[in-house]
Design an enzyme around this catalytic site. Structure first.
Site, mmCIF file in Angstrom:
data_model
loop_
_atom_site.group_PDB
_atom_site.id
_atom_site.type_symbol
_atom_site.label_atom_id
_atom_site.label_comp_id
_atom_site.label_asym_id
_atom_site.label_seq_id
_atom_site.Cartn_x
_atom_site.Cartn_y
_atom_site.Cartn_z
ATOM 1 N N GLY A 155 1.499 -10.441 -8.296
ATOM 2 C CA GLY A 155 2.755 -10.039 -8.369
ATOM 3 C C GLY A 155 3.192 -9.542 -9.881
ATOM 4 O O GLY A 155 4.398 -9.580 -10.046
ATOM 5 N N SER A 156 2.357 -9.372 -10.474
ATOM 6 C CA SER A 156 2.606 -9.056 -12.256
ATOM 7 C C SER A 156 3.277 -7.479 -12.063
ATOM 8 O O SER A 156 4.366 -7.086 -13.104
ATOM 9 C CB SER A 156 1.282 -8.981 -12.921
ATOM 10 N N ASN A 157 2.946 -6.826 -11.151
ATOM 11 C CA ASN A 157 3.813 -5.300 -11.249
ATOM 12 C C ASN A 157 5.163 -5.589 -10.534
ATOM 13 O O ASN A 157 6.261 -4.858 -11.011
ATOM 14 C CB ASN A 157 3.126 -4.353 -10.381
ATOM 15 N N ARG A 165 -2.763 -1.765 12.935
ATOM 16 C CA ARG A 165 -2.133 -1.521 11.833
ATOM 17 C C ARG A 165 -0.807 -0.580 12.161
ATOM 18 O O ARG A 165 0.241 -1.011 11.433
ATOM 19 C CB ARG A 165 -2.778 -0.273 10.871
ATOM 20 N N HIS A 199 -2.452 2.637 -8.770
ATOM 21 C CA HIS A 199 -3.721 2.217 -8.660
ATOM 22 C C HIS A 199 -4.469 2.091 -9.844
ATOM 23 O O HIS A 199 -4.104 2.915 -10.810
ATOM 24 C CB HIS A 199 -4.500 3.352 -7.755
ATOM 25 N N GLU A 242 -1.944 9.977 3.794
ATOM 26 C CA GLU A 242 -2.749 9.183 4.978
ATOM 27 C C GLU A 242 -4.217 8.984 4.233
ATOM 28 O O GLU A 242 -5.074 8.331 4.952
ATOM 29 C CB GLU A 242 -2.948 10.046 5.975
ATOM 30 N N VAL A 271 -6.736 6.939 1.373
ATOM 31 C CA VAL A 271 -6.468 5.896 0.682
ATOM 32 C C VAL A 271 -6.662 6.374 -0.732
ATOM 33 O O VAL A 271 -7.333 6.892 -1.169
ATOM 34 C CB VAL A 271 -7.304 4.746 1.062
ATOM 35 N N ASP A 272 -5.540 5.800 -1.624
ATOM 36 C CA ASP A 272 -5.374 5.959 -3.102
ATOM 37 C C ASP A 272 -5.526 7.673 -3.440
ATOM 38 O O ASP A 272 -6.263 8.039 -4.035
ATOM 39 C CB ASP A 272 -6.669 5.272 -3.775
ATOM 40 N N GLU A 286 -0.244 -0.451 -16.328
ATOM 41 C CA GLU A 286 0.649 -0.481 -15.199
ATOM 42 C C GLU A 286 1.957 -0.928 -15.212
ATOM 43 O O GLU A 286 2.876 -0.093 -14.655
ATOM 44 C CB GLU A 286 -0.176 -1.396 -14.119
#
Ligand code: GRF
Length: 216
Positions: free
Chosen positions: A12-14, A65, A109, A142, A144-145, A174
């Site tokens: 949780g640093s962001n 999911r 990311h 849709e 990833v990254d 970041e």
């Protein structure tokens, strides 16, 4: 003021950097809700310390999911959040979540996308031998990254440096660019044109963010 929901899974640093930017007055947003999929994640304590609303939605309690994402969407809608911020959220998201918040779901990311997608981006950078890597804030699609890029920051790789050292130095960037990217939404300056984001001009320019940290 922009109402946001944060999705996180880990340290949780962001999350903390975003909360700090709000407290400092440089980000005009309100964290309505933290959603975490891991009951023991440190980010939950960080939210509690700030008296922020949080909910644990454990992905292991869902058969698919899509069902997990539907529950996440329900909580976000109830919170009134207008922007959904993935900050170290370790789930692959589906159309259920993406389509619920068109152009309003963002991720960070730890690489200069499109390089080094997937997990361990910092290790991938170290192993590949690149001399520059960085961080990317992007809209989520849709893949990833992947998705229209909002802001990037470059980070030089010091020869011989390991993945952990790179990770730490990318994190510094970041924490700088994520609040800034969210502020662009708060100011209504993000326009999506096909596969690209256009930032409508105002006082700040994107160049101010594209500065690498000194080699110290
Ligand atoms: C960050 O490196 C982010 O780019 C990646 O996961 C990490 C989360 O770190 N998606 P933290 O939980 O915000 O400290």
């Amino acid at each position: 003021m922009l109402a946001i929901a944060i999705l996180a899974s880990g340290a949780g640093s962001n999350f903390e950097a975003i909360a700090e930017a709000i407290a400092a007055g440089s980000l005009d947003a309100d964290i309505r809700l933290l959603i975490c999929n891991r009951p023991r994640a440190a980010v939950l304590e960080k939210a509690a310390r700030r008296d922020m609303e949080s909910v644990v939605i454990d992905h292991r309690d869902f058969a698919s999911r899509e069902e997990f994402d539907a529950k996440v969407v329900e909580h976000i809608k109830n919170s009134g959040a207008q922007l959904v911020v993935m900050a170290g959220f370790d789930r692959v998201v589906t159309k259920v979540l993406i389509d619920a918040f068109p152009c309003r779901l963002i991720n960070i990311h730890p690489s200069l996308l499109p390089a080094f997608r997937g997990s361990n981006a910092q290790r991938q950078a170290a192993d590949y031998g690149v001399t520059v890597t960085g961080a990317t804030v992007h809209l989520v699609d849709e893949e990833v990254d992947h998705g229209p890029i909002i802001v990037q920051a470059a980070v030089p790789v010091i020869p011989g440096e390991d993945a952990e050292a790179i990770r730490k130095r990318i994190l510094v960037q970041e924490h700088r660019i994520y609040p800034w990217a969210i502020q662009l939404f708060a100011e209504g300056r993000i326009e999506v044109e096909g596969a690209k984001v256009r930032i409508s001009t105002k006082a700040q320019s994107r160049d101010q963010v594209l500065v690498s940290p000194p080699l110290d």
